[in-house]
Scaffold this motif. Structure first.
Motif, PDB file in Angstrom:
ATOM      1  N   LYS A 187      38.273 -19.357   5.955  1.00 12.23           N
ATOM      2  CA  LYS A 187      37.721 -18.951   4.657  1.00 12.23           C
ATOM      3  C   LYS A 187      38.186 -17.565   4.253  1.00 12.23           C
ATOM      4  CE  LYS A 187      33.599 -21.779   4.503  1.00 12.23           C
ATOM      5  NZ  LYS A 187      32.159 -21.815   4.377  1.00 12.23           N
ATOM      6  N   ASN A 188      38.507 -16.732   5.221  1.00  8.42           N
ATOM      7  CA  ASN A 188      38.995 -15.392   4.911  1.00  8.42           C
ATOM      8  C   ASN A 188      40.507 -15.365   4.714  1.00  8.42           C
ATOM      9  OD1 ASN A 188      36.498 -14.089   4.949  1.00  8.42           O
ATOM     10  ND2 ASN A 188      36.534 -13.971   7.163  1.00  8.42           N
ATOM     11  N   ALA A 189      41.219 -16.286   5.309  1.00 11.13           N
ATOM     12  CA  ALA A 189      42.674 -16.304   5.179  1.00 11.13           C
ATOM     13  C   ALA A 189      43.125 -16.901   3.856  1.00 11.13           C
ATOM     14  CB  ALA A 189      43.290 -17.085   6.335  1.00 11.13           C
ATOM     15  N   THR A 190      42.353 -17.813   3.288  1.00 16.98           N
ATOM     16  CA  THR A 190      42.791 -18.496   2.073  1.00 16.98           C
ATOM     17  C   THR A 190      42.941 -17.573   0.864  1.00 16.98           C
ATOM     18  OG1 THR A 190      40.517 -19.254   1.759  1.00 16.98           O
ATOM     19  CG2 THR A 190      42.077 -20.813   2.707  1.00 16.98           C
ATOM     20  N   PRO A 191      42.067 -16.583   0.624  1.00 19.03           N
ATOM     21  CA  PRO A 191      42.325 -15.693  -0.518  1.00 19.03           C
ATOM     22  C   PRO A 191      43.634 -14.924  -0.364  1.00 19.03           C
ATOM     23  CG  PRO A 191      40.079 -15.404   0.229  1.00 19.03           C
ATOM     24  CD  PRO A 191      40.771 -16.277   1.229  1.00 19.03           C
ATOM     25  N   LEU A 192      43.937 -14.530   0.858  1.00 19.72           N
ATOM     26  CA  LEU A 192      45.189 -13.817   1.103  1.00 19.72           C
ATOM     27  C   LEU A 192      46.382 -14.735   0.855  1.00 19.72           C
ATOM     28  CD1 LEU A 192      46.258 -11.072   1.966  1.00 19.72           C
ATOM     29  CD2 LEU A 192      46.157 -11.853   4.328  1.00 19.72           C
ATOM     30  N   LEU A 193      46.291 -15.973   1.328  1.00 21.39           N
ATOM     31  CA  LEU A 193      47.363 -16.944   1.083  1.00 21.39           C
ATOM     32  C   LEU A 193      47.500 -17.244  -0.409  1.00 21.39           C
ATOM     33  CD1 LEU A 193      46.769 -19.403   4.058  1.00 21.39           C
ATOM     34  CD2 LEU A 193      48.602 -17.720   3.800  1.00 21.39           C
ATOM     35  N   GLY A 228      40.035 -16.246  -6.348  1.00 20.48           N
ATOM     36  CA  GLY A 228      39.997 -14.868  -6.797  1.00 20.48           C
ATOM     37  C   GLY A 228      40.983 -14.073  -5.967  1.00 20.48           C
ATOM     38  N   VAL A 229      41.640 -13.142  -6.589  1.00 21.11           N
ATOM     39  CA  VAL A 229      42.676 -12.399  -5.894  1.00 21.11           C
ATOM     40  C   VAL A 229      42.141 -11.122  -5.259  1.00 21.11           C
ATOM     41  CG1 VAL A 229      44.911 -11.255  -6.192  1.00 21.11           C
ATOM     42  CG2 VAL A 229      44.458 -13.389  -7.349  1.00 21.11           C
ATOM     43  N   SER A 230      41.115 -10.531  -5.852  1.00 25.64           N
ATOM     44  CA  SER A 230      40.658  -9.244  -5.312  1.00 25.64           C
ATOM     45  C   SER A 230      40.064  -9.375  -3.916  1.00 25.64           C
ATOM     46  CB  SER A 230      39.647  -8.594  -6.256  1.00 25.64           C
ATOM     47  OG  SER A 230      38.469  -9.359  -6.339  1.00 25.64           O
ATOM     48  N   SER A 231      39.530 -10.533  -3.572  1.00 22.74           N
ATOM     49  CA  SER A 231      39.007 -10.711  -2.214  1.00 22.74           C
ATOM     50  C   SER A 231      40.139 -10.710  -1.185  1.00 22.74           C
ATOM     51  CB  SER A 231      38.181 -11.985  -2.107  1.00 22.74           C
ATOM     52  OG  SER A 231      38.925 -13.093  -2.535  1.00 22.74           O
ATOM     53  N   ALA A 232      41.366 -11.028  -1.624  1.00 17.51           N
ATOM     54  CA  ALA A 232      42.509 -10.959  -0.716  1.00 17.51           C
ATOM     55  C   ALA A 232      42.752  -9.521  -0.269  1.00 17.51           C
ATOM     56  CB  ALA A 232      43.760 -11.515  -1.393  1.00 17.51           C
ATOM     57  N   PHE A 233      42.491  -8.576  -1.152  1.00 19.89           N
ATOM     58  CA  PHE A 233      42.637  -7.168  -0.792  1.00 19.89           C
ATOM     59  C   PHE A 233      41.656  -6.798   0.314  1.00 19.89           C
ATOM     60  CE2 PHE A 233      41.612  -2.632  -1.600  1.00 19.89           C
ATOM     61  CZ  PHE A 233      42.859  -2.100  -1.302  1.00 19.89           C
ATOM     62  N   THR A 234      40.420  -7.288   0.205  1.00 17.60           N
ATOM     63  CA  THR A 234      39.417  -7.028   1.229  1.00 17.60           C
ATOM     64  C   THR A 234      39.850  -7.623   2.565  1.00 17.60           C
ATOM     65  OG1 THR A 234      37.711  -7.088  -0.467  1.00 17.60           O
ATOM     66  CG2 THR A 234      36.978  -7.274   1.798  1.00 17.60           C
ATOM     67  N   VAL A 235      40.358  -8.856   2.527  1.00 12.62           N
ATOM     68  CA  VAL A 235      40.808  -9.518   3.756  1.00 12.62           C
ATOM     69  C   VAL A 235      41.990  -8.761   4.361  1.00 12.62           C
ATOM     70  CG1 VAL A 235      41.829 -11.634   4.677  1.00 12.62           C
ATOM     71  CG2 VAL A 235      39.944 -11.767   3.050  1.00 12.62           C
ATOM     72  N   PHE A 236      42.902  -8.308   3.510  1.00 12.76           N
ATOM     73  CA  PHE A 236      44.064  -7.562   3.983  1.00 12.76           C
ATOM     74  C   PHE A 236      43.633  -6.271   4.682  1.00 12.76           C
ATOM     75  CE2 PHE A 236      47.474  -4.439   3.228  1.00 12.76           C
ATOM     76  CZ  PHE A 236      48.494  -5.059   3.938  1.00 12.76           C
ATOM     77  N   VAL A 237      42.740  -5.521   4.038  1.00  8.76           N
ATOM     78  CA  VAL A 237      42.260  -4.265   4.626  1.00  8.76           C
ATOM     79  C   VAL A 237      41.423  -4.542   5.872  1.00  8.76           C
ATOM     80  CG1 VAL A 237      40.802  -2.244   4.209  1.00  8.76           C
ATOM     81  CG2 VAL A 237      42.381  -3.014   2.449  1.00  8.76           C
ATOM     82  N   ALA A 238      40.696  -5.649   5.875  1.00 10.61           N
ATOM     83  CA  ALA A 238      39.849  -5.978   7.027  1.00 10.61           C
ATOM     84  C   ALA A 238      40.662  -6.236   8.287  1.00 10.61           C
ATOM     85  CB  ALA A 238      38.995  -7.195   6.719  1.00 10.61           C
ATOM     86  N   ALA A 290      46.774 -15.180  -2.905  1.00 10.89           N
ATOM     87  CA  ALA A 290      47.395 -14.011  -3.536  1.00 10.89           C
ATOM     88  C   ALA A 290      48.896 -13.966  -3.249  1.00 10.89           C
ATOM     89  CB  ALA A 290      46.719 -12.734  -3.051  1.00 10.89           C
ATOM     90  N   ILE A 291      49.271 -14.225  -2.009  1.00 10.13           N
ATOM     91  CA  ILE A 291      50.695 -14.232  -1.653  1.00 10.13           C
ATOM     92  C   ILE A 291      51.411 -15.345  -2.412  1.00 10.13           C
ATOM     93  CG2 ILE A 291      52.324 -14.710   0.227  1.00 10.13           C
ATOM     94  CD1 ILE A 291      50.289 -13.254   2.080  1.00 10.13           C
ATOM     95  N   GLY A 292      50.767 -16.504  -2.528  1.00 11.44           N
ATOM     96  CA  GLY A 292      51.354 -17.616  -3.279  1.00 11.44           C
ATOM     97  C   GLY A 292      51.495 -17.312  -4.760  1.00 11.44           C
ATOM     98  N   SER A 298      39.186  -3.613  -9.264  1.00  6.30           N
ATOM     99  CA  SER A 298      38.532  -4.921  -9.230  1.00  6.30           C
ATOM    100  C   SER A 298      37.578  -5.042  -8.049  1.00  6.30           C
ATOM    101  CB  SER A 298      39.567  -6.045  -9.211  1.00  6.30           C
ATOM    102  OG  SER A 298      40.310  -6.020  -8.029  1.00  6.30           O
ATOM    103  N   ARG A 299      37.929  -4.444  -6.915  1.00  5.66           N
ATOM    104  CA  ARG A 299      37.004  -4.476  -5.772  1.00  5.66           C
ATOM    105  C   ARG A 299      35.781  -3.615  -6.036  1.00  5.66           C
ATOM    106  NH1 ARG A 299      36.414  -8.632  -4.140  1.00  5.66           N
ATOM    107  NH2 ARG A 299      34.954  -7.756  -2.680  1.00  5.66           N
ATOM    108  N   ILE A 300      35.978  -2.487  -6.681  1.00  5.25           N
ATOM    109  CA  ILE A 300      34.843  -1.626  -7.023  1.00  5.25           C
ATOM    110  C   ILE A 300      33.916  -2.347  -8.010  1.00  5.25           C
ATOM    111  CG2 ILE A 300      34.188   0.512  -8.211  1.00  5.25           C
ATOM    112  CD1 ILE A 300      36.761   1.749  -6.967  1.00  5.25           C
ATOM    113  N   ALA A 301      34.513  -3.097  -8.933  1.00  2.00           N
ATOM    114  CA  ALA A 301      33.731  -3.827  -9.925  1.00  2.00           C
ATOM    115  C   ALA A 301      33.134  -5.113  -9.371  1.00  2.00           C
ATOM    116  CB  ALA A 301      34.602  -4.162 -11.136  1.00  2.00           C
ATOM    117  N   GLY A 302      33.512  -5.508  -8.165  1.00  2.96           N
ATOM    118  CA  GLY A 302      32.956  -6.705  -7.552  1.00  2.96           C
ATOM    119  C   GLY A 302      33.687  -7.978  -7.916  1.00  2.96           C
ATOM    120  N   GLY A 303      34.864  -7.878  -8.473  1.00  2.00           N
ATOM    121  CA  GLY A 303      35.641  -9.065  -8.807  1.00  2.00           C
ATOM    122  C   GLY A 303      36.769  -8.723  -9.751  1.00  2.00           C
ATOM    123  N   CYS A 304      37.695  -9.638  -9.903  1.00  2.00           N
ATOM    124  CA  CYS A 304      38.851  -9.390 -10.750  1.00  2.00           C
ATOM    125  C   CYS A 304      38.850 -10.340 -11.945  1.00  2.00           C
ATOM    126  CB  CYS A 304      40.133  -9.551  -9.935  1.00  2.00           C
ATOM    127  SG  CYS A 304      40.325 -11.186  -9.202  1.00  2.00           S
TER     128      CYS A 304
END
Length: 163
Positions: A62-68, A29-39, A70-72, A111-117
């Protein structure tokens, strides 16, 4: 060079989903990458006190992989567009880089407000055989197809000068 075959890209995403589920015990999922980025701001002490809920997204594989992921995905899309010379930004397509970035930011916020993308629903939810994800994915595809048909008719009418 022609655009990449969708089947090859689908197989790649499917194999990546298996990797995520079996080895990392989480879904794509890509929207969790936004959470990791902001975190990552939580590494700054004042922010960690303001938003302590984000601290759990700051460290760990586990937190770095969504960001990776999304970047990929963004990098792969850019590479594919450049190699196939189908870069979608420009006046002829009605998009520019600033509007695209702003639109992407609003999409991520929603997507983050909705709980997923949409990728989370379409890829991860369907992988887990969730009925709601099947319905959501069908609705997203149906809405996209309906928009494309409606837009093509509107574009033809506008080109001929009739409304």
């Amino acid at each position: 060079m022609a655009a990449w075959p969708p089947s090859v890209c689908g197989i790649g995403v499917g194999l990546l989903q298996l990797f995520f589920i079996f080895l990392l015990e989480r879904s794509l999922g890509v929207s969790s990458a936004f959470t990791v980025f902001v975190a990552q701001l939580c590494r700054i002490p004042i922010f960690s006190r303001l938003v302590p809920e984000l601290a759990k997204f700051t460290y760990g594989l586990k937190n770095a992989t969504p960001l990776l992921f999304a970047i990929g995905a963004v990098s792969g899309s850019l590479l594919s567009s450049c190699l196939s010379q189908t870069f979608p930004l420009g006046k002829e397509n009605g998009a520019n880089i600033y509007n695209s970035i702003l639109g992407g930011f609003f999409l991520l916020m929603g997507s983050r407000i909705a709980g997923g993308c949409t990728s989370g629903q379409g890829i991860s939810g369907v992988t887990h055989l969730l009925v709601g994800s099947f319905v959501a994915t069908a609705a997203m595809f149906g809405g996209g197809i309906l928009f494309a048909i409606t837009y093509s008719f509107a574009k033809v009418d506008l080109a001929s000068g009739t409304l």
